[in-house]
Design a protein around this motif. Structure first.
Motif, PDB file in Angstrom:
ATOM      1  N   GLY A  40     -13.176  -7.209  19.813  1.00 35.53           N
ATOM      2  CA  GLY A  40     -14.130  -6.194  20.222  1.00 35.53           C
ATOM      3  C   GLY A  40     -13.520  -5.037  20.985  1.00 35.53           C
ATOM      4  N   ARG A  41     -12.200  -4.935  21.002  1.00 36.92           N
ATOM      5  CA  ARG A  41     -11.538  -3.841  21.723  1.00 36.92           C
ATOM      6  C   ARG A  41     -10.567  -3.146  20.785  1.00 36.92           C
ATOM      7  NH1 ARG A  41      -7.377  -4.417  26.909  1.00 36.92           N
ATOM      8  NH2 ARG A  41      -6.539  -2.298  26.759  1.00 36.92           N
ATOM      9  N   THR A  42     -10.453  -1.834  20.964  1.00 38.56           N
ATOM     10  CA  THR A  42      -9.526  -1.061  20.150  1.00 38.56           C
ATOM     11  C   THR A  42      -8.199  -0.922  20.899  1.00 38.56           C
ATOM     12  OG1 THR A  42     -11.333   0.192  19.139  1.00 38.56           O
ATOM     13  CG2 THR A  42      -9.123   1.139  18.991  1.00 38.56           C
ATOM     14  N   TRP A  43      -7.129  -1.323  20.229  1.00 40.71           N
ATOM     15  CA  TRP A  43      -5.792  -1.286  20.830  1.00 40.71           C
ATOM     16  C   TRP A  43      -4.905  -0.324  20.042  1.00 40.71           C
ATOM     17  CZ3 TRP A  43      -4.393  -5.184  24.616  1.00 40.71           C
ATOM     18  CH2 TRP A  43      -5.379  -6.163  24.836  1.00 40.71           C
ATOM     19  N   THR A  44      -4.026   0.372  20.759  1.00 42.44           N
ATOM     20  CA  THR A  44      -2.977   1.104  20.062  1.00 42.44           C
ATOM     21  C   THR A  44      -1.876   0.104  19.717  1.00 42.44           C
ATOM     22  OG1 THR A  44      -1.729   1.625  22.073  1.00 42.44           O
ATOM     23  CG2 THR A  44      -3.486   3.169  21.417  1.00 42.44           C
ATOM     24  N   ALA A  45      -0.992   0.508  18.816  1.00 42.78           N
ATOM     25  CA  ALA A  45       0.087  -0.394  18.420  1.00 42.78           C
ATOM     26  C   ALA A  45       0.953  -0.775  19.615  1.00 42.78           C
ATOM     27  CB  ALA A  45       0.946   0.261  17.336  1.00 42.78           C
ATOM     28  N   GLY A  46       1.218   0.175  20.495  1.00 42.40           N
ATOM     29  CA  GLY A  46       2.044  -0.098  21.670  1.00 42.40           C
ATOM     30  C   GLY A  46       1.364  -1.056  22.635  1.00 42.40           C
ATOM     31  N   GLU A  47       0.063  -0.865  22.864  1.00 37.60           N
ATOM     32  CA  GLU A  47      -0.673  -1.744  23.774  1.00 37.60           C
ATOM     33  C   GLU A  47      -0.731  -3.166  23.241  1.00 37.60           C
ATOM     34  OE1 GLU A  47      -3.905   1.407  25.742  1.00 37.60           O
ATOM     35  OE2 GLU A  47      -4.386   0.325  23.898  1.00 37.60           O
ATOM     36  N   GLU A  69       4.771  -7.472  12.281  1.00 34.93           N
ATOM     37  CA  GLU A  69       3.961  -6.483  11.568  1.00 34.93           C
ATOM     38  C   GLU A  69       3.876  -5.176  12.345  1.00 34.93           C
ATOM     39  OE1 GLU A  69      -0.707  -5.925  10.260  1.00 34.93           O
ATOM     40  OE2 GLU A  69       0.118  -7.951  10.388  1.00 34.93           O
ATOM     41  N   LEU A  70       3.786  -5.305  13.678  1.00 31.71           N
ATOM     42  CA  LEU A  70       3.670  -4.110  14.520  1.00 31.71           C
ATOM     43  C   LEU A  70       4.957  -3.302  14.580  1.00 31.71           C
ATOM     44  CD1 LEU A  70       1.585  -5.571  17.496  1.00 31.71           C
ATOM     45  CD2 LEU A  70       0.814  -3.890  15.810  1.00 31.71           C
ATOM     46  N   GLN A  71       6.087  -3.917  14.228  1.00 35.06           N
ATOM     47  CA  GLN A  71       7.360  -3.198  14.257  1.00 35.06           C
ATOM     48  C   GLN A  71       7.334  -1.978  13.337  1.00 35.06           C
ATOM     49  OE1 GLN A  71      10.018  -3.579  16.159  1.00 35.06           O
ATOM     50  NE2 GLN A  71       9.252  -5.398  17.223  1.00 35.06           N
ATOM     51  N   ASN A  72       6.596  -2.095  12.250  1.00 36.19           N
ATOM     52  CA  ASN A  72       6.536  -1.012  11.270  1.00 36.19           C
ATOM     53  C   ASN A  72       5.268  -0.174  11.385  1.00 36.19           C
ATOM     54  OD1 ASN A  72       8.991  -1.955  10.105  1.00 36.19           O
ATOM     55  ND2 ASN A  72       7.831  -3.514   8.946  1.00 36.19           N
ATOM     56  N   ALA A  73       4.487  -0.429  12.433  1.00 36.20           N
ATOM     57  CA  ALA A  73       3.229   0.293  12.582  1.00 36.20           C
ATOM     58  C   ALA A  73       3.481   1.729  13.032  1.00 36.20           C
ATOM     59  CB  ALA A  73       2.344  -0.416  13.604  1.00 36.20           C
ATOM     60  N   ALA A  74       2.620   2.624  12.577  1.00 38.86           N
ATOM     61  CA  ALA A  74       2.718   4.031  12.992  1.00 38.86           C
ATOM     62  C   ALA A  74       2.368   4.138  14.466  1.00 38.86           C
ATOM     63  CB  ALA A  74       1.771   4.879  12.143  1.00 38.86           C
ATOM     64  N   PRO A  75       2.981   5.093  15.189  1.00 42.45           N
ATOM     65  CA  PRO A  75       2.732   5.228  16.630  1.00 42.45           C
ATOM     66  C   PRO A  75       1.261   5.387  16.988  1.00 42.45           C
ATOM     67  CG  PRO A  75       4.615   6.547  15.971  1.00 42.45           C
ATOM     68  CD  PRO A  75       3.989   6.051  14.720  1.00 42.45           C
ATOM     69  N   GLY A  76       0.510   6.055  16.133  1.00 47.42           N
ATOM     70  CA  GLY A  76      -0.898   6.304  16.441  1.00 47.42           C
ATOM     71  C   GLY A  76      -1.837   5.270  15.860  1.00 47.42           C
ATOM     72  N   ALA A  77      -1.319   4.245  15.257  1.00 49.35           N
ATOM     73  CA  ALA A  77      -2.171   3.232  14.611  1.00 49.35           C
ATOM     74  C   ALA A  77      -2.979   2.470  15.644  1.00 49.35           C
ATOM     75  CB  ALA A  77      -1.308   2.266  13.808  1.00 49.35           C
ATOM     76  N   THR A  78      -4.206   2.115  15.274  1.00 51.98           N
ATOM     77  CA  THR A  78      -5.078   1.354  16.180  1.00 51.98           C
ATOM     78  C   THR A  78      -5.533   0.073  15.498  1.00 51.98           C
ATOM     79  OG1 THR A  78      -7.032   2.575  15.409  1.00 51.98           O
ATOM     80  CG2 THR A  78      -5.891   3.426  17.373  1.00 51.98           C
ATOM     81  N   TYR A  79      -5.877  -0.896  16.342  1.00 54.41           N
ATOM     82  CA  TYR A  79      -6.308  -2.201  15.842  1.00 54.41           C
ATOM     83  C   TYR A  79      -7.512  -2.657  16.652  1.00 54.41           C
ATOM     84  CZ  TYR A  79      -1.646  -2.334  13.724  1.00 54.41           C
ATOM     85  OH  TYR A  79      -0.523  -2.042  13.006  1.00 54.41           O
ATOM     86  N   ASP A  80      -8.485  -3.245  15.957  1.00 53.97           N
ATOM     87  CA  ASP A  80      -9.660  -3.805  16.635  1.00 53.97           C
ATOM     88  C   ASP A  80      -9.447  -5.304  16.799  1.00 53.97           C
ATOM     89  OD1 ASP A  80     -11.068  -1.415  16.877  1.00 53.97           O
ATOM     90  OD2 ASP A  80     -11.827  -1.580  14.825  1.00 53.97           O
ATOM     91  N   VAL A  81      -9.291  -5.744  18.032  1.00 55.01           N
ATOM     92  CA  VAL A  81      -9.069  -7.151  18.336  1.00 55.01           C
ATOM     93  C   VAL A  81     -10.016  -7.577  19.443  1.00 55.01           C
ATOM     94  CG1 VAL A  81      -7.397  -8.887  19.081  1.00 55.01           C
ATOM     95  CG2 VAL A  81      -6.630  -6.937  17.706  1.00 55.01           C
TER      96      VAL A  81
END
Length: 263
Positions: free
Chosen positions: A166-173, A152-164
């Motif tokens: 209780g922490r906010t992650w960038t797609a790369g992280e 799923e992350l392969q197609n994510a935008a570079p600036g996309a963020t995810y809350d996992v």
């Protein structure tokens, strides 16, 4: 099971204790055949000394068979010749001292304790192997679990963020963390396997310390896994119980061996 004891120059006891045939001879003459009552076979030597063969079936390991004469345990005659640990001279099982250098020979209790320590060291080696196998199993299991998210992350935008968690992650992280998870599981288990391997080698020179550290390490791993996922408590429960039983038995044997050596 075939056991032989050279009690002295005049007396030889031989026991064949199979599942369907149990026979004991003294100097070639049969003294027992058939069932073993209360785990003991009682008879007397020609000079009247009371002799008993005890058969114990512990929770782990094979049957333990010992012979005692007037209450004193007799050294078993093994397949390999007994030699003095100091000068290497060949000795009889009933020799109390080396005929060349005079060093006291190990007692039957010494040999029994060493045997149990060896079993505990063997359990440590099995733990090392299990950690290696389980490490690779966990690697592929975790990799399979993270694969859908990575796809799923392969197609994510570079600036996309995810809350996992209780922490906010960038797609790369998040991608880097997910790729690291299976590797970290493998590395942790390989490190534990290496620790157990070192402890197994160390057990040859310091059995008590090695078995204690191995037992403590294994207990910490079990507790940590149980805290992280309570379902792991029941997984492989029989193997866990057997390994712990071997380690505890090894600790007792190592303590007994140290007491015997100190005496």
């Amino acid at each position: 099971m075939h056991k032989v004891w050279e009690i002295d120059e005049a007396n030889l006891v031989e026991a064949k204790l199979g599942a369907f045939r149990k026979r004991v001879t003294l100097n070639g003459q049969e003294v027992h055949r058939g069932k073993i009552k209360k785990g003991e076979i009682l008879f007397a030597l020609p000079d009247g000394r009371k002799t008993a063969i005890s058969v114990k079936r512990p929770f782990v390991g094979g049957s333990e068979v010992d012979l005692r004469v007037d209450g004193a345990m007799v050294v078993e005659t093994g397949k390999e010749p007994i030699r003095c640990e100091q000068c290497g001279k060949r000795a009889k099982p009933y020799d109390r001292f080396c005929g060349r250098c005079g060093k006291p020979m190990p007692t039957a209790e010494h040999y029994a304790a060493r045997r149990n320590v060896a079993h505990a060291t063997g359990a440590i080696k099995i733990l090392a192997l299990l950690f290696i196998v389980f490490g690779f199993v966990m690697y592929f299991v975790v990799k399979g679990q993270t694969a859908p998210m990575l796809a799923e992350l392969q197609n994510a935008a570079p600036g996309a963020t995810y809350d996992v968690n209780g922490r906010t992650w960038t797609a790369g992280e998040l991608r880097a963390a997910l790729m690291w998870e299976p590797r970290s599981a493998l590395i942790v288990h390989l490190v534990l396997a290496a620790i157990m391997g070192v402890l197994a080698v160390w057990g040859a020179s310091a059995p008590l310390a090695a078995v204690l550290v191995a037992t403590a390490t294994y207990a910490v791993v079990l507790i940590a896994n149980a805290i992280a996922d309570p379902a792991t408590i029941a997984q492989g429960i029989l193997v866990k119980i057997i390994i712990i039983a071997f380690l505890v038995k090894g600790i007792k044997a190592a303590l007994a061996l140290r007491t015997l050596n100190a005496g």
